[in-house]
Design a protein around this motif. Structure first.
Motif, short mmCIF file in Angstrom:
data_model
loop_
_atom_site.label_atom_id
_atom_site.label_comp_id
_atom_site.label_asym_id
_atom_site.label_seq_id
_atom_site.Cartn_x
_atom_site.Cartn_y
_atom_site.Cartn_z
N VAL A 70 -4.12 7.39 -0.79
CA VAL A 70 -3.65 6.12 -1.13
C VAL A 70 -3.28 6.15 -2.48
O VAL A 70 -4.27 6.23 -3.27
N VAL A 71 -2.11 6.26 -3.07
CA VAL A 71 -1.79 6.02 -4.40
C VAL A 71 -1.88 4.65 -4.83
O VAL A 71 -1.76 4.58 -6.35
N GLN A 72 -1.50 3.59 -4.30
CA GLN A 72 -1.54 2.32 -4.81
C GLN A 72 -1.82 1.44 -3.59
O GLN A 72 -1.66 1.40 -2.49
N LEU A 115 -10.78 6.50 -1.35
CA LEU A 115 -9.42 5.46 -1.52
C LEU A 115 -9.45 4.94 -2.71
O LEU A 115 -8.30 4.99 -3.49
N ILE A 116 -10.35 4.59 -3.47
CA ILE A 116 -10.42 3.87 -4.78
C ILE A 116 -9.99 4.94 -5.69
O ILE A 116 -9.15 4.83 -6.51
N VAL A 137 0.82 -1.11 0.00
CA VAL A 137 0.03 0.05 0.06
C VAL A 137 0.94 1.13 0.08
O VAL A 137 1.67 1.37 0.97
N SER A 138 0.68 2.04 -0.99
CA SER A 138 1.57 3.19 -1.07
C SER A 138 0.66 4.68 -0.73
O SER A 138 -0.45 4.57 -1.29
N LEU A 139 1.28 5.24 0.21
CA LEU A 139 0.32 6.28 0.65
C LEU A 139 1.28 7.68 0.72
O LEU A 139 2.36 7.41 0.83
#
Length: 149
Positions: A55-57, A78-79, A13-15
């Motif tokens: 959240v970018v990924q 988030l999506i 999870v990239s944020l």
């Protein structure tokens, strides 16, 4: 974790924890007066209201693992890789449940780290300097009033 930089959790999870809202307020204050929001900021925890998380990924996996604690609006954001309030994001994780969930455990460790708190202290100090300069500018302008009293 570094403010305004992408951070990747061990679950991929990239944020990014962003100070953009606060920076926009500082710009607005330069164009006018000291904003009342700044008067309420007394400690680093008060900055949380001005931070967002994007959240970018890996949003789908995060949502699947944290389903019971994420509202419908936050799921949609988030999506869509839209920012959500830092405080809302923190509510996705429950410390006593997160020993088995690497997202929550890593998130809680990251925001409790000295390095994260040092960054918040730096932001707070910069904000205080900006407010102080603004107060001095107002005083200076008042001192330059040449009209008779």
């Amino acid at each position: 974790m570094t403010l305004d930089k992408i951070y990747t959790l061990q679950t991929d999870v990239s944020l990014k924890v962003s100070t953009e809202t606060l920076r926009q307020l500082i710009v607005r204050s330069r164009n006018g007066y000291i904003l009342p929001e700044f008067e309420k900021i007394r400690c680093t925890a008060d900055l949380y209201d001005f931070l967002t998380v994007t959240v970018v990924q890996g949003a789908e996996g995060l949502i699947k693992r944290r389903q019971p604690w994420i509202s419908q609006k936050n799921k949609a954001d988030l999506i869509a890789a839209q920012p959500i309030p830092f405080q809302d994001f923190c509510l996705f994780f429950w410390r006593n449940l997160d020993e088995m969930d690497p997202d929550g455990d890593e998130w809680n460790r990251a925001i409790a780290a000295d390095s994260f708190n040092l960054q918040l202290s730096t932001v707070l100090n910069k904000l205080r300097i900006a407010v102080q300069q603004k107060k001095q500018d107002v005083t200076l302008i008042a001192d330059l009033n040449f009209e008779p009293a």
